[in-house]
Enzyme design. Sequence first.
Site, PDB file in Angstrom:
ATOM      1  N   GLU A  49      20.940  25.065  -6.321  1.00 37.75           N
ATOM      2  CA  GLU A  49      19.958  25.462  -7.337  1.00 37.75           C
ATOM      3  C   GLU A  49      19.331  26.838  -7.064  1.00 37.75           C
ATOM      4  OE1 GLU A  49      16.932  22.548  -8.875  1.00 37.75           O
ATOM      5  OE2 GLU A  49      15.591  24.217  -8.502  1.00 37.75           O
ATOM      6  N   SER A  52      14.257  21.344  -4.678  1.00 33.36           N
ATOM      7  CA  SER A  52      15.603  20.754  -4.774  1.00 33.36           C
ATOM      8  C   SER A  52      16.645  21.812  -4.439  1.00 33.36           C
ATOM      9  CB  SER A  52      15.860  20.250  -6.189  1.00 33.36           C
ATOM     10  OG  SER A  52      14.882  19.307  -6.545  1.00 33.36           O
ATOM     11  N   ARG A  96      17.992  23.542 -15.838  1.00 33.00           N
ATOM     12  CA  ARG A  96      17.898  24.520 -14.744  1.00 33.00           C
ATOM     13  C   ARG A  96      18.821  25.720 -15.001  1.00 33.00           C
ATOM     14  NH1 ARG A  96      14.549  21.243 -14.215  1.00 33.00           N
ATOM     15  NH2 ARG A  96      13.946  20.120 -12.331  1.00 33.00           N
TER      16      ARG A  96
HETATM   17  C1  FAD Z   1       8.257  22.678  -3.070  1.00 27.66           C
HETATM   18  C2  FAD Z   1       8.970  23.190  -4.281  1.00 27.66           C
HETATM   19  C3  FAD Z   1       9.014  22.414  -5.440  1.00 27.66           C
HETATM   20  C4  FAD Z   1       9.677  22.871  -6.577  1.00 27.66           C
HETATM   21  N1  FAD Z   1       9.682  22.084  -7.691  1.00 27.66           N
HETATM   22  C5  FAD Z   1      10.312  22.496  -8.804  1.00 27.66           C
HETATM   23  C6  FAD Z   1      10.325  21.681  -9.976  1.00 27.66           C
HETATM   24  O1  FAD Z   1       9.741  20.600 -10.014  1.00 27.66           O
HETATM   25  N2  FAD Z   1      10.982  22.138 -11.061  1.00 27.66           N
HETATM   26  C7  FAD Z   1      11.619  23.345 -11.071  1.00 27.66           C
HETATM   27  O2  FAD Z   1      12.201  23.709 -12.108  1.00 27.66           O
HETATM   28  N3  FAD Z   1      11.620  24.143  -9.982  1.00 27.66           N
HETATM   29  C8  FAD Z   1      10.991  23.754  -8.855  1.00 27.66           C
HETATM   30  N4  FAD Z   1      10.994  24.552  -7.741  1.00 27.66           N
HETATM   31  C9  FAD Z   1      11.688  25.854  -7.780  1.00 27.66           C
HETATM   32  C10 FAD Z   1      10.757  27.066  -8.077  1.00 27.66           C
HETATM   33  O3  FAD Z   1       9.411  26.738  -7.875  1.00 27.66           O
HETATM   34  C11 FAD Z   1      10.934  27.590  -9.494  1.00 27.66           C
HETATM   35  O4  FAD Z   1      12.278  27.944  -9.725  1.00 27.66           O
HETATM   36  C12 FAD Z   1      10.054  28.828  -9.773  1.00 27.66           C
HETATM   37  O5  FAD Z   1      10.143  29.178 -11.131  1.00 27.66           O
HETATM   38  C13 FAD Z   1      10.447  30.034  -8.919  1.00 27.66           C
HETATM   39  O6  FAD Z   1       9.420  31.023  -9.067  1.00 27.66           O
HETATM   40  P1  FAD Z   1       9.299  32.221  -8.041  1.00 27.66           P
HETATM   41  O7  FAD Z   1       8.284  33.169  -8.576  1.00 27.66           O
HETATM   42  O8  FAD Z   1       9.067  31.713  -6.677  1.00 27.66           O
HETATM   43  O9  FAD Z   1      10.759  32.851  -8.155  1.00 27.66           O
HETATM   44  P2  FAD Z   1      11.575  33.559  -7.000  1.00 27.66           P
HETATM   45  O10 FAD Z   1      12.042  32.536  -6.023  1.00 27.66           O
HETATM   46  O11 FAD Z   1      10.824  34.707  -6.481  1.00 27.66           O
HETATM   47  O12 FAD Z   1      12.849  34.072  -7.831  1.00 27.66           O
HETATM   48  C14 FAD Z   1      13.802  33.161  -8.333  1.00 27.66           C
HETATM   49  C15 FAD Z   1      14.845  33.945  -9.131  1.00 27.66           C
HETATM   50  O13 FAD Z   1      14.214  34.497 -10.289  1.00 27.66           O
HETATM   51  C16 FAD Z   1      14.345  35.925 -10.303  1.00 27.66           C
HETATM   52  N5  FAD Z   1      13.067  36.463 -10.812  1.00 27.66           N
HETATM   53  C17 FAD Z   1      11.816  36.139 -10.376  1.00 27.66           C
HETATM   54  N6  FAD Z   1      10.902  36.805 -11.117  1.00 27.66           N
HETATM   55  C18 FAD Z   1      11.612  37.557 -12.011  1.00 27.66           C
HETATM   56  C19 FAD Z   1      11.234  38.473 -13.033  1.00 27.66           C
HETATM   57  N7  FAD Z   1       9.957  38.751 -13.306  1.00 27.66           N
HETATM   58  N8  FAD Z   1      12.211  39.091 -13.751  1.00 27.66           N
HETATM   59  C20 FAD Z   1      13.522  38.828 -13.500  1.00 27.66           C
HETATM   60  N9  FAD Z   1      13.933  37.968 -12.539  1.00 27.66           N
HETATM   61  C21 FAD Z   1      12.982  37.339 -11.817  1.00 27.66           C
HETATM   62  C22 FAD Z   1      14.578  36.314  -8.850  1.00 27.66           C
HETATM   63  O14 FAD Z   1      15.255  37.572  -8.773  1.00 27.66           O
HETATM   64  C23 FAD Z   1      15.418  35.138  -8.369  1.00 27.66           C
HETATM   65  O15 FAD Z   1      16.769  35.299  -8.771  1.00 27.66           O
HETATM   66  C24 FAD Z   1      10.329  24.130  -6.571  1.00 27.66           C
HETATM   67  C25 FAD Z   1      10.285  24.922  -5.399  1.00 27.66           C
HETATM   68  C26 FAD Z   1       9.615  24.456  -4.285  1.00 27.66           C
HETATM   69  C27 FAD Z   1       9.557  25.324  -3.057  1.00 27.66           C
END
Ligand code: FAD
Length: 343
Positions: free
Chosen positions: A335, A239, A165
């Site tokens: 996280e 998480s 992570r």
């Molecule tokens: C129900 C649920 C289950 C999940 N299960 C998992 C799992 O099994 N494993 C896991 O690893 N994670 C899990 N996650 C966490 C999450 O899904 C991941 O971290 C995912 O990659 C976040 O994507 P997002 O587009 O929503 O990012 P966001 O929440 O929009 O952004 C997260 C971070 O990344 C940065 N960011 C986003 N896009 C960019 C970009 N293009 N360039 C630069 N920075 C950027 C943002 O500024 C922020 O700091 C889960 C979340 C939920 C709600």
Amino acid sequence: MIEVRRDVSLGHYNTLALPASAAAFVEVSDDAGLPRALEWAAQHELPVLPLGEGSNVVLVGEQQALLLRLSTSGVEELERGPEHVLLRVAAGQRWHPFVAWTLAQGFCGLENLALIPGTVGAAPIQNIGAYGVELSHCLVAVHALRVADGAALTLAAQDCRLGYRDSVFKHELCDQLLITAVDLRLATRAQTHTAYPALRDHLDAHGLGEPTPQQVFDAVVAIRRARLPDPAREPNAGSFFKNPVLEAAQAQALQARFAGLPGYPQDDGRVKLPAAWLIEHCGFKGRRRGAVRVHREHALVLVNDGAGRGEELLALAREIAAQVADTFAIELEIEPRVYGAAA
Ligand SMILES: Cc1cc2nc3c(=O)[nH]c(=O)nc-3n(C[C@H](O)[C@H](O)[C@H](O)COP(=O)(O)OP(=O)(O)OC[C@H]3O[C@@H](n4cnc5c(N)ncnc54)[C@H](O)[C@@H]3O)c2cc1C
């Protein structure tokens, strides 16, 4: 053309449904709009906050930033060898539909990462992982624009320093890059990773001793649907804490003191402990504080019942972390990325 809006409510742009707002907001769906958005932010002296689906952020109050929501899409095949394919995927592409698409093409490697919410561009930020596989297994390169001057650059996977992570994007390069695309190398001959206990049990229960990648995908989807709370019904960010990784001696000492504390040996000799077990042991499962609570069945998931604010959620997280530190002498790490005054 980009359309920047002022004072935009972000409640619908984060899976915790926290009632934050952005001083400025732009949604960009084509690559040409990305440098323009960066220029706009520089001209207005606002930092840029990239956002995908908002599934890994805690937004507290008003964000004095240009919130740049990426919704670019597209997949390009760069290369095909006898056993692999190299794909370039736009950062705004939604992760799960992309994983489903790869399997439909006969490409494998991402099936264990099915149903993770979010975008492709966010995947390297925390090296998403699930059911025994991490993005690092197939990441080749990350393409980005430097926020400061819009310069395009490419990082090879080894320069992303992907860990559990974790990545360089959370450290030296934090807030400096806007990821625009990701290159992934996938196998064109079926191979699967099925050692992860919950996945193995599910496959065995369904008589799938040697599953196809599609069957692994289906199993992961079924397990996640049955086990994980859906943010659409119970707003959450997955998480909330990382699983702590300790030196083996420290982990063994704790396991001697606390009967039943599981430990998972890592490749580097250290031992990962389940944060959920630690939190549950401290009695937090199901505990409520106003409009926020710890999930009844998942001690690692914090839920906003609708009216909760970021401050309340973080107060609950601090209470949990303090109790875990008192009991186990372990510092839990949050996280999701926290944005806002109370971070
Ligand atoms: C129900 C649920 C289950 C999940 N299960 C998992 C799992 O099994 N494993 C896991 O690893 N994670 C899990 N996650 C966490 C999450 O899904 C991941 O971290 C995912 O990659 C976040 O994507 P997002 O587009 O929503 O990012 P966001 O929440 O929009 O952004 C997260 C971070 O990344 C940065 N960011 C986003 N896009 C960019 C970009 N293009 N360039 C630069 N920075 C950027 C943002 O500024 C922020 O700091 C889960 C979340 C939920 C709600």
